[in-house]
Design an enzyme around this catalytic site. Structure first.
Site, PDB file in Angstrom:
ATOM      1  CD  GLU A 301      -4.222  -8.247  -1.097  1.00  0.00           C
ATOM      2  OE1 GLU A 301      -4.090  -9.354  -0.636  1.00  0.00           O
ATOM      3  OE2 GLU A 301      -3.965  -7.129  -0.727  1.00  0.00           O
ATOM      4  CG  ASP A 374       1.117 -11.865   1.061  1.00  0.00           C
ATOM      5  OD1 ASP A 374       1.797 -10.924   1.250  1.00  0.00           O
ATOM      6  OD2 ASP A 374       0.057 -12.048   1.508  1.00  0.00           O
ATOM      7  CD  GLU A 402      -0.202 -10.939   6.505  1.00  0.00           C
ATOM      8  OE1 GLU A 402      -1.358 -11.231   5.918  1.00  0.00           O
ATOM      9  OE2 GLU A 402       0.697  -9.933   6.128  1.00  0.00           O
TER      10      GLU A 402
END
Length: 699
Positions: A301, A374, A402
């Site tokens: 990332e 993820d 999340e």
């Protein structure tokens, strides 16, 4: 039992009784599972029969950790009896802390057992070190709080995993990435001069469930966290948390030698770079002798890393490991994906790391997410588990929700983690067996909200993580009941209702967000709500369309030999089972296969019918939770009952939103009529596409 050696504390205990059960009073959740509410009914009667207890310190140890253990026993037992003024009587029972001679790390665990000393009743908490006695003290209070008679409390426990760690994604400015419970609890601005007492309460909560390490800052690290001013602040944290058995770790930015040291490179082979990290490690250990080490996110990332110089992850990790030496550990995250790699996103970590097995230094740990994508509501276990037998590998889980509703409603995650821990890899046993020699890390869900975790039920995930890292064999139900009894009520009927809500909650979220192995269908950036229609982002693997691959002919990601071939990364027996839709667990079906909408499932339904049924089941599941919670009003204090009722009302709206938006989009792709009995979406697809959330927290 370690009698007669080491440091012994005797706590005299006396008879006391509650005249009546106290009425429910408003609570804000700050006390978490450490309320030590007065016992009632049969539990109180059992305690009375054995002389209910309140400790009085006889011999005070010159040990901060044992002083904490004594305080916790005094506070907890007084709370369980409903008073705080002990009186010594002839019937007093002694609690003996037999704790070795060092603070230690509690790795050897503890033993709790009743005994007799000169005809008098006693309970001995024995451990090889002081931290072990602290763990034993919390365990004794937990057992008493569950109503277990003192004479029946026998425990012989040691942690299954040596490293039981929380990773904070907290930034030095107070913002928490993927945090849904307010700002960071760490006030870097006022450290080291001022330590918020909340940070001590945080350490206390962690110690009560055996957590022994905390990485204090975001893995997307700032280089200045390694400056002397921050080392001094970190040292203040380390001093406060050390008596609770907690070592501090720091997320380190790989390019720090350039940004702080003025070097022209961060190449791990460069002698000047090695020297800079060696000096920095020496500086940290001079301030914090028991510093845990570095947590590193590299070449993922956009973060800098050794691949920027043509070096491997092993070369980068080993360079840092050499700087730490035998003083500490480098934890190197295996969450990587490169903009240059156009292969299946879920296959990249295995492709980069598995060939490096055996090349990492002994003080390097590879931190592997539970699944290869993820932290989705459901993923098959990561193929790296079992594939690197010569590398120390630990499990990384996400406690903050999340992708599971963030800070609304209920999503109890112990079943998710148990699903992964119990998964048989086909290479050396289960995930739990493979990671047990090393440890387990969880991305923290703690923030500055008064109740710590945003919603009251999210504290259950913090608690469950610690308990499973201590003992992965514990059941999700036992942990749920244990937490609920300490947090809300000991009423058995109410506990059964709460536990049932919790145990089904994660599957409910899966049903209305990503049934049958669908994943990564959420909105861009904020990850809040459904957006399966997003197909135009700059990188292919940022798009939900990349993962569901829905078209008129079918839906799902083909990862078999006919598709991306990612399935071949699993052990042959596992891969063979999942390569055929007929033998693939339906929970992972669309993760591994692209199938026609007309494909027939074991339920007898077509794939399209099954998807619609699962979405409806998710909505119905939230409705059942809300109804069950409403029925508990007499057993829960009004403040927390109202707060959770409001959370569930939000979750009911979100479940319907996910269901309706998803069905509307799938129908726009497949052109099929809704299955018989399926209610149409409340709004047209265009209305769902227009929803935007620029102010969503945690971004």
């Amino acid at each position: 039992m370690m009698r007669g050696r080491g440091l012994v504390n005797r706590l005299a205990v006396i008879v006391a009784a509650l005249l009546a059960a106290a009425p429910l009073h408003a609570e804000d959740g700050y006390a978490l599972w450490l309320r030590h509410a007065p016992l009632e009914g049969e539990a109180l009667a059992a305690l009375r029969a054995e002389a209910p207890i309140v400790p009085v310190i006889v011999d005070r140890a010159d040990s901060p950790t044992l002083a904490i253990a004594e305080t916790e026993l005094r506070r907890g037992i007084a709370g369980l009896q409903g008073h705080d003024r002990p009186r010594l009587t002839a019937d007093s029972t002694e609690i003996i802390l037999d704790c070795g001679t060092t603070r230690g790390d509690g790795a050897a665990g503890f033993v709790i057992a009743p005994e007799r000393i000169e005809g008098r009743r006693a309970v001995r908490i024995a451990a090889a070190d002081h931290v072990g006695c602290l763990y034993g003290s919390f365990a004794l209070l937990r057992a008493l709080g569950e109503g277990t008679p003192l004479s029946e409390i026998r425990r012989d426990e040691a942690p299954a995993m040596p490293l039981r760690m929380l990773d904070h994604w907290d930034n030095p400015d107070g913002h928490v990435e993927r945090g849904y419970a307010g700002r960071s609890i760490i006030d870097w601005w006022h450290l080291p001069d001022k330590l918020d007492p909340r940070l001590v309460d945080y350490a206390r909560a962690n110690a009560s469930i055996g957590i022994n390490a905390v990485a204090v800052n975001n893995v997307n690290a700032k280089a200045f966290m390694l400056e002397p001013r921050y080392i001094a602040r970190l040292a203040r944290l380390a001093d406060a948390w050390r008596p609770y058995g907690i070592r501090v770790f720091l997320s380190a930015r790989f390019s720090a030698p350039m940004e702080l040291g003025g070097l022209p490179t961060a190449d791990p082979r460069d002698p000047a770079v090695k020297a800079w990290w060696q000096a920095k490690a020496d500086e940290i250990y001079a301030a914090i002798p028991d510093f845990g080490g570095f947590l590193v996110k590299a070449n993922s990332e956009g973060q800098p890393g050794p691949q920027d110089y043509g070096r491997s992850h092993a070369e980068g990790a080993n360079m840092l490991a050499a700087a730490l030496g035998d003083r500490g550990t480098v934890i190197w995250r295996a969450f990587v994906y490169s903009p240059e790699d156009t292969s299946d996103r879920t296959a990249q970590a295995y492709a980069e790391f598995q060939p490096l097995d055996g090349q990492f230094a002994l003080n390097v740990i590879l931190q592997v997410k539970n699944g290869a994508l993820d932290f989705q509501p459901r993923e098959p276990f990561h193929p790296l588990f079992g594939a690197m037998p010569r590398t120390r590998v630990m499990l990384e889980a996400q406690i903050t929700r999340e992708y599971l509703g963030q800070a609304s409603g209920i999503a109890y995650l112990a079943p998710l983690w148990k699903e992964v821990l119990e998964a048989q890899t086909g290479r050396g046993g289960s995930v739990a067996q493979i990671t047990a020699p090393v440890g387990m890390a969880g991305v923290a869900n703690v923030g500055s909200d008064r109740n710590w975790t945003g919603t009251h039920f999210d504290a259950a995930n913090w608690y469950a993580f610690g308990r499973l890292a201590w003992n992965p064999a514990l059941s999700s139900e036992d942990i749920a009941r244990e937490w609920a009894a300490q947090t809300f009520t000991r009423d058995d009927q109410a506990l059964g209702t709460i536990a049932a809500m919790m145990l089904g909650s994660r599957e409910t979220v899966v049903d209305y967000t990503g049934p049958l192995g669908l994943a990564h269908l959420m909105g861009t950036g904020h990850h809040y709500g459904p957006a399966p229609w997003v197909c135009d982002l700059g990188r292919a693997d940022w798009n939900p369309c990349y993962y569901h691959r829905a078209d008129k002919g079918g839906i799902g990601f083909d990862r078999t030999a006919a598709g991306s071939k990612a399935l071949a990364q699993y052990a042959p027996a596992i891969a063979a089972n999942w390569s055929d839709p007929a033998t693939t667990d339906p929970r992972y079906l669309l993760w591994f296969h692209h199938l026609p909408w007309s494909h027939r499932l074991p339920s007898g339904r077509t794939l399209w019918e099954e998807l619609a049924a699962r979405y409806d089941a998710g909505v119905a599941g939230v409705d059942r939770m809300a109804a069950a919670w409403a029925s508990l009003a007499p057993a829960i204090d009004a403040e927390r009952h109202a707060a959770i009722t409001a959370d569930l009302a939000i979750q009911r709206k979100e479940a319907r939103w996910w269901r309706d938006a998803s069905l509307a989009y799938w129908q726009s792709v497949n052109g099929l009529a809704l299955p018989p009995g399926t209610a149409p979406p409340a709004e047209p697809l265009a209305a769902y596409k227009l929803r935007a959330f620029p102010e969503a927290p945690g971004q």
